[in-house]
Design an enzyme around this catalytic site. Sequence first.
Site, short mmCIF file in Angstrom:
data_model
loop_
_atom_site.label_atom_id
_atom_site.label_comp_id
_atom_site.label_asym_id
_atom_site.label_seq_id
_atom_site.Cartn_x
_atom_site.Cartn_y
_atom_site.Cartn_z
N TYR A 288 34.01 44.46 40.53
CA TYR A 288 33.14 44.81 39.40
C TYR A 288 32.11 45.49 39.87
CZ TYR A 288 35.62 41.01 36.81
OH TYR A 288 36.15 40.26 36.10
N ARG B 278 33.96 33.00 25.09
CA ARG B 278 35.23 32.03 24.79
C ARG B 278 35.19 30.63 23.78
NH1 ARG B 278 36.02 35.32 29.79
NH2 ARG B 278 36.12 33.75 30.94
N ARG C 175 48.43 36.36 32.15
CA ARG C 175 48.72 35.00 31.57
C ARG C 175 49.91 34.66 32.17
NH1 ARG C 175 44.78 37.22 27.69
NH2 ARG C 175 43.32 36.23 26.67
N LYS D 68 39.64 50.18 35.41
CA LYS D 68 40.59 49.48 34.88
C LYS D 68 39.31 48.95 33.36
CE LYS D 68 43.21 44.47 34.21
NZ LYS D 68 41.59 43.94 33.40
N ASP E 34 47.46 47.10 30.50
CA ASP E 34 47.17 45.14 30.63
C ASP E 34 46.95 45.38 29.32
OD1 ASP E 34 46.39 43.14 32.15
OD2 ASP E 34 44.24 43.59 31.42
N SER F 92 41.82 38.52 42.25
CA SER F 92 40.75 39.10 41.43
C SER F 92 39.17 38.71 42.73
CB SER F 92 40.08 37.73 40.68
OG SER F 92 39.47 37.35 39.58
N HIS G 142 40.54 43.77 28.89
CA HIS G 142 40.31 42.27 29.39
C HIS G 142 41.53 41.15 28.91
CE1 HIS G 142 37.89 41.24 32.81
NE2 HIS G 142 38.20 40.46 32.57
N THR H 166 36.98 46.63 37.94
CA THR H 166 36.43 46.90 35.98
C THR H 166 35.52 47.02 35.82
OG1 THR H 166 38.44 44.49 36.66
CG2 THR H 166 36.90 44.63 34.75
#
Length: 408
Positions: A155, A190, A354, A275, A330, A132, A299, A181
Amino acid sequence: MTDPVRDRLAAAMDGPVLAGRRARRAARCHSVADLRRAARRRLPPMVFDFVDGGAEDEVTLEANRAAFGALWFRPRILADVSRRSLDVELWERPLPMPVVLAPAGLAGLVWPAGEVAAARVAGRAGVPFVVSTASSCSIEDVRAATDGPLWFQLYLWRDREVTGTLVDRAAAAGYDALCLTVDVPLSGVRLRDVRNGMTIPPRIGLKNALGVLSRPGWVVRSAAAPVVTFANVSGGRPGRTTALGTYVNSQLNPAASWDDLRWLRDRWKGRLLVKGVLDPAAAARLVAEGVDGIVVSNHGGRQLDAAVPAVAALADVVAAVDGRVPVLMDGGVRHGADVVKALALGARACLVGRPYLWGLAAAGPEGVGRVLALLEAEVDRTLALVGVADASALAAAGTEILKKTGRI
């Protein structure tokens, strides 16, 4: 903590005694769900929620799983499945199983140098690992740790010079592919993190002190490790993590356009995946713009809540791409049977995020290895039970072996 003490603790964590304990702990987990439960027991609640949670009401997070549940197998019978192959081909290169470890920011919160630990395990298995932009280990450090297949997730930031520098570093380090992405023009919310008062690095306050102190193993590991930071943009200044987090968020670019994609396609000479694609028309246009792969993804339900479940969008994107480039997916993959379903809908492989982080939290590198071993065994077993001997033949068998229900 002084450096000599930290060095001794770090050496102890890498020693054979603790590694053996972690291997035994991992072996007691018989599913990804078991590893998630083990991770919950070993991580402070705010860190577990950082990994586990989704955007806002977590509608999409739950729908990603429900969409897999709406797909049922209709097995072939009397099919010779005595010899099975999990191999798939991606850009004329074999993958030993149709799984890629997805990009996940700040894995160092879960395990010291988490990206390095996971990349080593993935490399030994021949499974691609996607680093990432928000990794807690740098592009170069991850590459130095493994000669396995590595992709770099990127990004289209506001500052094109910074973006270009990241691209050039990935090229110089020998990364096999770039994974752009495109579904984060700005950061989603979140609510678990908001309610927990989650910060990077975590700050212990009245709200979360009890949860942190109830996980002494995590506290000891974290104390022995360098401060978690955004290593790819820190410039070696780990003390500025909070400011770096603000900087990273400020670089998210709501003005990113197709022109930016063309600029990136010109700058990066290797394989380029995009993605965050859920729209078939957008997928077709991406292929026309010269990308080498599509990743159907929302995502992991961490950005736009109520986005289309990834596996529910997969078949339409595959149809729009029409075999011109590989399509991966994904979001919500928790079992090898999910991988088989995705391949039957036309995916070439699945990205898994995850689950490998839960494995890291539960048992360190041994936990990541356990995730891969479980998925491999589950894919193999599911192939046999649905009557398809070769994972690469699943797309051709898809309409025969899959039945959709109206549950979502």
